[in-house]
Structure formats: C-alpha cells, structure tokens
Design a protein around this motif. Sequence first.
Motif, PDB file in Angstrom:
ATOM      1  N   ARG A  78       5.940  -5.702  29.761  1.00  0.00           N
ATOM      2  CA  ARG A  78       6.416  -7.042  30.096  1.00  0.00           C
ATOM      3  C   ARG A  78       5.317  -7.903  30.717  1.00  0.00           C
ATOM      4  O   ARG A  78       5.443  -9.113  30.795  1.00  0.00           O
ATOM      5  N   THR A 130       8.797 -11.512  23.111  1.00  0.00           N
ATOM      6  CA  THR A 130       9.844 -11.398  24.128  1.00  0.00           C
ATOM      7  C   THR A 130      10.446 -10.003  24.067  1.00  0.00           C
ATOM      8  O   THR A 130      10.759  -9.512  22.976  1.00  0.00           O
ATOM      9  N   THR A 132      13.726  -8.212  25.310  1.00  0.00           N
ATOM     10  CA  THR A 132      15.028  -8.531  25.863  1.00  0.00           C
ATOM     11  C   THR A 132      15.422  -7.529  26.947  1.00  0.00           C
ATOM     12  O   THR A 132      14.805  -6.466  27.080  1.00  0.00           O
ATOM     13  N   ASP A 134      17.826  -5.545  27.016  1.00  0.00           N
ATOM     14  CA  ASP A 134      18.216  -4.264  26.447  1.00  0.00           C
ATOM     15  C   ASP A 134      17.090  -3.600  25.632  1.00  0.00           C
ATOM     16  O   ASP A 134      17.326  -2.626  24.926  1.00  0.00           O
ATOM     17  N   THR A 137      12.358  -5.868  21.013  1.00  0.00           N
ATOM     18  CA  THR A 137      11.156  -6.677  20.943  1.00  0.00           C
ATOM     19  C   THR A 137      11.376  -7.771  19.898  1.00  0.00           C
ATOM     20  O   THR A 137      11.711  -7.460  18.747  1.00  0.00           O
ATOM     21  N   ILE A 138      11.188  -9.015  20.316  1.00  0.00           N
ATOM     22  CA  ILE A 138      11.433 -10.142  19.420  1.00  0.00           C
ATOM     23  C   ILE A 138      10.104 -10.859  19.157  1.00  0.00           C
ATOM     24  O   ILE A 138       9.432 -11.307  20.083  1.00  0.00           O
TER      25      ILE A 138
END
Length: 141
Positions: A78, A130, A132, A134, A137-138
Amino acid sequence: MEQRLSFLTLGVRDFARALAFYLDGFGWTPIRVMEKVAFFQMPGFVFALYPRDLLAEDANIASEGSGFSGFSLAINARDENGVEAMLADAERAGGKLLKPAQKAFWGGYHGYFADPDGFAWEVAYNPDVTITADGFTIWPG
C-alpha cells in the motif's frame, strides 16, 4: 476463454517447508490443508502448494529443471514502507533477497525475493494501482 485466473499452484520440492514458509513466514491462513496440498483463498482466486513431482506427474510432464522459471509472482504494498516490511518478513521466514527495495523505472518502488523453492516474488508499491479493503488490486483505466 474467459479472462480470469482460478488457481495458481506452485510445485514445491518440500511441502512441509513450503507450507511453513507461507503459514509462519507470511502469516497466511489456509482454507484447507491436506496431506500433500494446501489451499489459500486470495481475492479472486485460490493459491495452492503441491509437491513438484506430483504436479508434474499430474500434468504429464517431467519435473526436472531448475533456474529461472520464466515468470514471477507479485504482491503490491500500500506504500513504500510496506515494500520494505514485506521483503524483511520474507527474509526472516527463510526467503532469499534477490533485489533490494529501490525506485523502479516505471515510477514505483519495488524489490524481489525468492521463496524456499526459488520462486521469484516481486514486492511493489505502484502509486497508480488501488488495493481495495478486501485485497483486490485494481489497475487504473
């Protein structure tokens, strides 16, 4: 074919050692452990460990061979501190540092380690990605 991944199975030379690395070293929780196979639920797919010779036999291929496998696994942090922490955790667990954390040409921060079976893992912070709450990985766009 649908664009998705269901399972990622690593063929490991020593199942007990590999299981201990991911359980104790990473702190991951399996969803099921059997005599010679372990499953870990990941966001969107299942990660598994299975003895290398049995996996090769199941796929009807030879299990011999070593060196670079032609792929790497990756886990995104992160932030940059997360990269440093994960690399240190992997080393403490018995992994081998392959590349210390450093700025990457693509604008992020990353390093590499190898697990006890030599599978290369990239640990990276990508400011464009990003993660999230939960764990998904976006990729932007």
